[in-house]
Design an enzyme around this catalytic site. Structure first.
Site, PDB file in Angstrom:
ATOM      1  CB  THR A  11      -0.781  -0.086   1.344  1.00 36.34           C
ATOM      2  OG1 THR A  11      -1.869  -1.009   0.972  1.00 36.34           O
ATOM      3  CG2 THR A  11      -1.596   1.082   1.542  1.00 36.34           C
ATOM      4  CB  SER A  54       2.657  -7.946   1.474  1.00 37.71           C
ATOM      5  OG  SER A  54       1.411  -7.907   1.997  1.00 37.71           O
ATOM      6  CB  THR A  86       0.628  -3.660   6.490  1.00 35.42           C
ATOM      7  OG1 THR A  86      -0.867  -3.815   5.685  1.00 35.42           O
ATOM      8  CG2 THR A  86       1.291  -2.448   6.493  1.00 35.42           C
ATOM      9  CG  ASP A  87      -2.478  -7.338   3.554  1.00 30.21           C
ATOM     10  OD1 ASP A  87      -2.878  -6.592   4.440  1.00 30.21           O
ATOM     11  OD2 ASP A  87      -3.121  -7.547   2.369  1.00 30.21           O
TER      12      ASP A  87
HETATM   13  N1  ASP Z   1      -2.930  -5.437   0.658  1.00 28.62           N
HETATM   14  C1  ASP Z   1      -1.626  -4.720   1.112  1.00 28.62           C
HETATM   15  C2  ASP Z   1      -0.334  -5.279   1.116  1.00 28.62           C
HETATM   16  O1  ASP Z   1      -0.218  -6.236   1.930  1.00 28.62           O
HETATM   17  C3  ASP Z   1      -1.958  -3.916   2.333  1.00 28.62           C
HETATM   18  C4  ASP Z   1      -0.961  -2.976   2.816  1.00 28.62           C
HETATM   19  O2  ASP Z   1       0.332  -2.829   2.333  1.00 28.62           O
HETATM   20  O3  ASP Z   1      -1.287  -2.456   3.908  1.00 28.62           O
HETATM   21  O4  ASP Z   1       0.290  -5.258   0.195  1.00 28.62           O
END
Ligand code: ASP
Length: 326
Positions: A11, A54, A86-87
């Site tokens: 993200t 991710s 973050t995932d």
């Molecule tokens: N879907 C995103 C990822 O993990 C979520 C994020 O980056 O917060 O790539």
């Protein structure tokens, strides 16, 4: 003093509106114009590795980034920042921490609000991560996560909320420090640990570790034949490590063929070892040969077990490492 930054996507690197944002910003984009970054006087050497959600990261990719980070440190970097989605960050940072041998901080960060949104948190997180990576106070603490001005040890951190910018927490220990007015304050240092052997890439590709979460009225059908397709299993059991009594024997049989680690699905607190005595209790399952995952979250236990299996660890070694780290 300098910091190396490796960008993997997520993200924090997303933009574009048609059909939703996608990862497309470069590492240079992520650092350009971050308020306060230039004023730090710490050169940031940027590297684009991937631009993916991710969900598409792999053990192999993260170990490759660890190698590149190690090369940067050997080349004189004071610390390293990795930006990603973050995932899966709690798992990637945990994996990196298992094998990171250097005193220089390796700091993971990302963002919950993409750059097209008001109050995007990426720039603040990049700034904090660089501050931590460059800080002598953060040396020797293993892999860290800098997020929302908190500093977490990778060995304890969890993603606890799907949208909050304060999603990262360490439920069993709390954050180990904070970044306040640009000052890195470490309040509780995690005890030092010997890094594990690097998993063999070929073995990694063929090492499968399943995760089975126990749910109400679970009939265990998903466990049938598992030892023929997987080299290890993590059970996310109820509470302090309990499963339906009918599944105790099948799990014991599985534990005779592959390592089976008992963890709690609750998200915090340990699996017990000798309190409850019913069939399917922690005492019963450990007696049947399951390994106690202790305070490890099921996702962490899975990363640890796959890493050990792919480094050719035998059963005794696996039991020893879980006993030390759980
Ligand atoms: N879907 C995103 C990822 O993990 C979520 C994020 O980056 O917060 O790539």
């Amino acid at each position: 003093m300098s910091v190396a930054l490796f960008a993997l996507g997520g993200t924090i690197a997303m933009s574009g509106h048609q059909g939703g944002v996608v990862a497309r910003l470069t590492a240079a984009d992520l650092t350009a114009g971050v308020p306060g970054l230039a004023e730090l006087g710490v050169p940031v050497h940027v590297h684009d590795v991937d631009a993916v959600p991710s969900a598409d990261l792999t053990f192999a990719r993260i170990l490759d980034v660890v190698d590149r980070a190690a090369a940067a440190v050997r080349g004189g970097a004071s610390g390293v920042v990795v930006t990603q989605g973050t995932d899966t960050l709690e798992e990637t940072a945990f994996l990196a921490d298992l094998v990171w041998p250097h005193a220089q901080p390796l700091v993971f960060t990302g963002a919950m609000r993409n750059p097209t949104l008001a109050g995007a948190d990426g720039p603040a997180n990049v700034l904090a991560a660089v501050e931590v990576a460059a800080s002598p106070a953060a040396r020797g603490l293993g892999v860290l996560v800098a997020f929302d001005d908190d500093i977490h040890a990778a060995r304890w951190v969890r993603k606890t909320h799907s949208t909050s910018t304060a999603t990262f927490a360490s439920p069993n220990a709390g954050p180990i420090g904070h970044v306040v007015e640009g000052r890195v304050r470490v309040l509780a240092a995690p005890p030092p640990r010997t890094p594990l052997d690097r998993p063999d890439p070929e073995r990694l590709a063929t090492t499968r570790v399943a995760l089975h979460t126990m749910t109400l009225d679970d009939d265990g059908a998903a466990l049938d034949g598992l030892a023929d397709t997987h080299q290890g299993l993590v059970v996310a059991a109820y509470g302090v490590g309990h499963v339906p009594s009918a599944l105790a024997a099948p799990l014991g049989t599985l534990a005779g063929r592959i390592p089976v680690v008992l963890t709690s699905r609750t998200g915090a607190g340990p699996v017990l070892s000798h309190t409850y005595g019913a069939v399917g209790s922690e005492t019963d399952l450990l007696r049947r040969g399951l390994l106690n995952g202790g305070l490890l979250h099921p996702y962490q236990a899975r990363v640890l077990l796959r890493t050990l299996l792919a480094a050719d660890a035998d059963r005794d070694r696996i039991a020893r490492v879980f006993a030390e780290r759980a």
